[in-house]
Design a protein around this motif. Sequence first.
Motif, PDB file in Angstrom:
ATOM      1  N   THR A 352      -3.303 -33.675  17.206  1.00 23.71           N
ATOM      2  CA  THR A 352      -4.582 -33.886  16.713  1.00 23.71           C
ATOM      3  C   THR A 352      -4.392 -33.893  14.921  1.00 23.71           C
ATOM      4  OG1 THR A 352      -5.572 -32.387  18.657  1.00 23.71           O
ATOM      5  CG2 THR A 352      -7.191 -32.655  16.230  1.00 23.71           C
ATOM      6  N   ILE A 353      -3.871 -33.208  14.363  1.00 26.31           N
ATOM      7  CA  ILE A 353      -3.827 -32.845  13.658  1.00 26.31           C
ATOM      8  C   ILE A 353      -2.469 -34.331  12.737  1.00 26.31           C
ATOM      9  CG2 ILE A 353      -1.764 -31.408  11.819  1.00 26.31           C
ATOM     10  CD1 ILE A 353      -2.275 -28.617  12.889  1.00 26.31           C
ATOM     11  N   GLY A 354      -1.759 -34.597  13.524  1.00 29.51           N
ATOM     12  CA  GLY A 354      -0.964 -36.200  13.493  1.00 29.51           C
ATOM     13  C   GLY A 354      -1.596 -36.689  13.100  1.00 29.51           C
ATOM     14  N   TYR A 355      -2.586 -37.187  13.731  1.00 33.44           N
ATOM     15  CA  TYR A 355      -3.743 -38.297  14.673  1.00 33.44           C
ATOM     16  C   TYR A 355      -4.897 -38.404  13.454  1.00 33.44           C
ATOM     17  CZ  TYR A 355      -7.040 -42.090  15.890  1.00 33.44           C
ATOM     18  OH  TYR A 355      -7.760 -42.939  16.150  1.00 33.44           O
ATOM     19  N   SER A 356      -5.540 -36.609  12.886  1.00 34.70           N
ATOM     20  CA  SER A 356      -6.267 -36.379  11.674  1.00 34.70           C
ATOM     21  C   SER A 356      -6.214 -37.200  10.751  1.00 34.70           C
ATOM     22  CB  SER A 356      -6.532 -35.310  11.975  1.00 34.70           C
ATOM     23  OG  SER A 356      -6.989 -34.967  13.028  1.00 34.70           O
ATOM     24  N   THR A 357      -4.481 -36.661  10.910  1.00 38.57           N
ATOM     25  CA  THR A 357      -3.636 -36.778   8.764  1.00 38.57           C
ATOM     26  C   THR A 357      -3.044 -38.564   8.478  1.00 38.57           C
ATOM     27  OG1 THR A 357      -2.275 -34.878   9.136  1.00 38.57           O
ATOM     28  CG2 THR A 357      -2.009 -36.693   7.796  1.00 38.57           C
ATOM     29  N   PHE A 358      -3.309 -38.958  10.438  1.00 43.84           N
ATOM     30  CA  PHE A 358      -2.795 -40.725   9.503  1.00 43.84           C
ATOM     31  C   PHE A 358      -4.199 -41.098   9.216  1.00 43.84           C
ATOM     32  CE2 PHE A 358      -3.141 -44.507  11.599  1.00 43.84           C
ATOM     33  CZ  PHE A 358      -1.998 -45.261  11.551  1.00 43.84           C
ATOM     34  N   GLN A 359      -5.551 -41.079  10.113  1.00 40.40           N
ATOM     35  CA  GLN A 359      -6.606 -41.480  10.139  1.00 40.40           C
ATOM     36  C   GLN A 359      -7.483 -40.527   8.655  1.00 40.40           C
ATOM     37  OE1 GLN A 359      -8.264 -43.407  11.098  1.00 40.40           O
ATOM     38  NE2 GLN A 359      -6.983 -43.654  13.113  1.00 40.40           N
ATOM     39  N   ASP A 360      -7.128 -40.140   7.979  1.00 40.41           N
ATOM     40  CA  ASP A 360      -7.696 -39.025   7.071  1.00 40.41           C
ATOM     41  C   ASP A 360      -9.107 -38.482   7.350  1.00 40.41           C
ATOM     42  OD1 ASP A 360      -7.255 -37.973   4.093  1.00 40.41           O
ATOM     43  OD2 ASP A 360      -8.664 -39.384   3.391  1.00 40.41           O
ATOM     44  N   TRP A 361      -8.881 -37.474   7.658  1.00 41.53           N
ATOM     45  CA  TRP A 361      -9.525 -36.891   8.780  1.00 41.53           C
ATOM     46  C   TRP A 361      -9.858 -35.457   8.755  1.00 41.53           C
ATOM     47  CZ3 TRP A 361     -10.634 -39.240  13.953  1.00 41.53           C
ATOM     48  CH2 TRP A 361     -10.905 -40.566  14.580  1.00 41.53           C
ATOM     49  N   PRO A 362     -10.317 -34.529   8.373  1.00 40.69           N
ATOM     50  CA  PRO A 362     -10.707 -33.170   8.555  1.00 40.69           C
ATOM     51  C   PRO A 362     -10.118 -32.722   9.707  1.00 40.69           C
ATOM     52  CG  PRO A 362     -13.410 -33.693   8.559  1.00 40.69           C
ATOM     53  CD  PRO A 362     -12.044 -35.247   8.353  1.00 40.69           C
ATOM     54  N   PHE A 363      -9.277 -31.341   9.707  1.00 38.53           N
ATOM     55  CA  PHE A 363      -8.688 -31.320  10.848  1.00 38.53           C
ATOM     56  C   PHE A 363      -9.578 -29.953  11.503  1.00 38.53           C
ATOM     57  CE2 PHE A 363      -6.697 -28.069  12.782  1.00 38.53           C
ATOM     58  CZ  PHE A 363      -5.754 -28.547  14.509  1.00 38.53           C
ATOM     59  N   SER A 364      -9.851 -30.259  12.848  1.00 37.55           N
ATOM     60  CA  SER A 364     -10.892 -29.687  13.494  1.00 37.55           C
ATOM     61  C   SER A 364     -10.567 -29.850  15.352  1.00 37.55           C
ATOM     62  CB  SER A 364     -12.330 -30.077  13.691  1.00 37.55           C
ATOM     63  OG  SER A 364     -12.922 -29.311  14.183  1.00 37.55           O
ATOM     64  N   VAL A 365     -10.057 -28.105  15.536  1.00 33.86           N
ATOM     65  CA  VAL A 365      -9.518 -28.314  17.049  1.00 33.86           C
ATOM     66  C   VAL A 365     -10.387 -26.784  17.559  1.00 33.86           C
ATOM     67  CG1 VAL A 365      -8.076 -27.214  18.555  1.00 33.86           C
ATOM     68  CG2 VAL A 365      -7.424 -28.787  17.613  1.00 33.86           C
ATOM     69  N   PRO A 366     -12.001 -27.527  18.293  1.00 35.31           N
ATOM     70  CA  PRO A 366     -12.811 -26.606  18.915  1.00 35.31           C
ATOM     71  C   PRO A 366     -12.039 -24.706  19.177  1.00 35.31           C
ATOM     72  CG  PRO A 366     -14.124 -27.541  19.181  1.00 35.31           C
ATOM     73  CD  PRO A 366     -12.563 -28.246  18.827  1.00 35.31           C
ATOM     74  N   PHE A 367     -12.471 -23.920  18.883  1.00 33.40           N
ATOM     75  CA  PHE A 367     -11.713 -22.930  19.913  1.00 33.40           C
ATOM     76  C   PHE A 367     -12.453 -22.451  21.143  1.00 33.40           C
ATOM     77  CE2 PHE A 367     -12.044 -17.950  21.149  1.00 33.40           C
ATOM     78  CZ  PHE A 367     -11.503 -17.921  20.252  1.00 33.40           C
ATOM     79  N   TRP A 368     -13.122 -23.076  21.192  1.00 33.05           N
ATOM     80  CA  TRP A 368     -13.344 -22.694  22.737  1.00 33.05           C
ATOM     81  C   TRP A 368     -12.927 -23.669  24.146  1.00 33.05           C
ATOM     82  CZ3 TRP A 368     -14.340 -27.546  25.524  1.00 33.05           C
ATOM     83  CH2 TRP A 368     -15.143 -28.272  24.545  1.00 33.05           C
ATOM     84  N   SER A 369     -12.464 -24.855  23.299  1.00 29.19           N
ATOM     85  CA  SER A 369     -11.012 -25.762  23.324  1.00 29.19           C
ATOM     86  C   SER A 369      -9.855 -24.888  24.388  1.00 29.19           C
ATOM     87  CB  SER A 369     -11.067 -27.006  23.169  1.00 29.19           C
ATOM     88  OG  SER A 369      -9.868 -26.569  21.736  1.00 29.19           O
ATOM     89  N   VAL A 370     -10.059 -24.408  23.359  1.00 28.75           N
ATOM     90  CA  VAL A 370      -8.014 -23.524  22.897  1.00 28.75           C
ATOM     91  C   VAL A 370      -8.381 -22.118  23.971  1.00 28.75           C
ATOM     92  CG1 VAL A 370      -5.949 -22.070  22.239  1.00 28.75           C
ATOM     93  CG2 VAL A 370      -7.874 -24.311  20.634  1.00 28.75           C
ATOM     94  N   SER A 371      -9.481 -21.290  23.422  1.00 29.61           N
ATOM     95  CA  SER A 371      -9.900 -20.479  24.621  1.00 29.61           C
ATOM     96  C   SER A 371     -10.153 -21.038  26.597  1.00 29.61           C
ATOM     97  CB  SER A 371     -10.412 -19.551  24.418  1.00 29.61           C
ATOM     98  OG  SER A 371     -11.981 -20.725  24.290  1.00 29.61           O
TER      99      SER A 371
END
Length: 404
Positions: A352-371
């Motif tokens: 996610t970080i790599g793709y967001s950086t490539f697209q110049d997007w803000p990085f976001s991973v919801p906490f609910w998805s991790v938990s």
Amino acid sequence: MAVVDPPRLVPARMRVRDIVRVGGVGLRTRPTRAFLSALGIAIGIAAMIAVVGISASSQAQLDRQLAALGTNLLTVTPGQTMFGEDAKLPPESEAMIGRIGPVTSVSAVGRVKGEKIYRTDKIPVVNTGGLATYAARVDLPATIGATVRNGTWLNGATARYPAVVLGATAAERLGIGRADPDRQILIGDVWFTVVGILDPVALAPELDSGALIGWEAAESYLGFDGYATVVFTRSDEDQVENVRNVLAATANPQAANEVDVSRPSDALSAKRAAGAAFTGLLLGLGGVALLVGGVGVANTMVISVLERRAEIGLRRSLGATRGQVRTQFLTESLLLSAMGGVGGVLLGAAVTIGYSTFQDWPFSVPFWSVSGGLGATLFIGGLAGLYPAIRASRLSPTEALTTP
């Protein structure tokens, strides 16, 4: 003489640290097998985290665009007549819309039909590249939030002469990287000088594949009929809905039903909804991958029970209860799944970080998805290890020690 019953032997209770240590024996003694089994879980979790994270990052980018450009932009376009023909906006529609009190700015573009765009006159006429020609008002960029990447926008002078500003996609397809007084393109039978190139226009993406020329120049050189095909309006933020309710009747009082009014942010919302549906599909695929990983864990645990019969028999002979044996193998399964879950979360976050950086997007991973991902991992790991753990606990010491 009273008979004294012999003291009952109570099995020692294992602490959590001891349970984890005993459960990790199988992982330490068979690291390659443990790694491959955990990898199956990790791939499923990574897929789920990456899909949710990329979707959330894309949504954050849309929200950032709307926050930067505003949600008070409304567009007015001609619809269809009651006979199913294409309607037209009256020439005075722009002026009438501008008289609405809360409206702060009005601008328009008109599609110049039938005029093809070419880099040179050597290109076959059938190779149009899907580009369109628009007549544009001079105040268009201020209304729709367009910015010029290279060169300059049309002004009061160049809008009357054969000068053109290219959309971002149009410039790319024509192979033009910068504006230049000597750079010309052919529109219809007339050569136009490229004076500017736009950045992508988030709230009017149809202009990205267009060539924009002055309103007067379109009428003089290309026979433009002067009818606007899209009228853009900006209004006070707290009056957007009220303005939207009267725009159709104001633009064409004689036939308000032939006018369509929309908000570009609605299109972005539809895009987000389509992205959510696609995200659901990919989450389903990630769930399948997670299930396959769980099957791999179950297979590993069953084989582990078969290979470690002697160990199970020895532990039972030394006093280990069925519950302790069951806990050992269930803990091993949970540890194996937890390893895969943590690895999957880290891998998914990295993607996610790599793709967001490539697209110049803000990085976001919801906490609910991790938990939720870790919870699903432990749940599947528990199910996968439950049967092998029960099977191991039911082995009697003599059967386990005598079975080769």
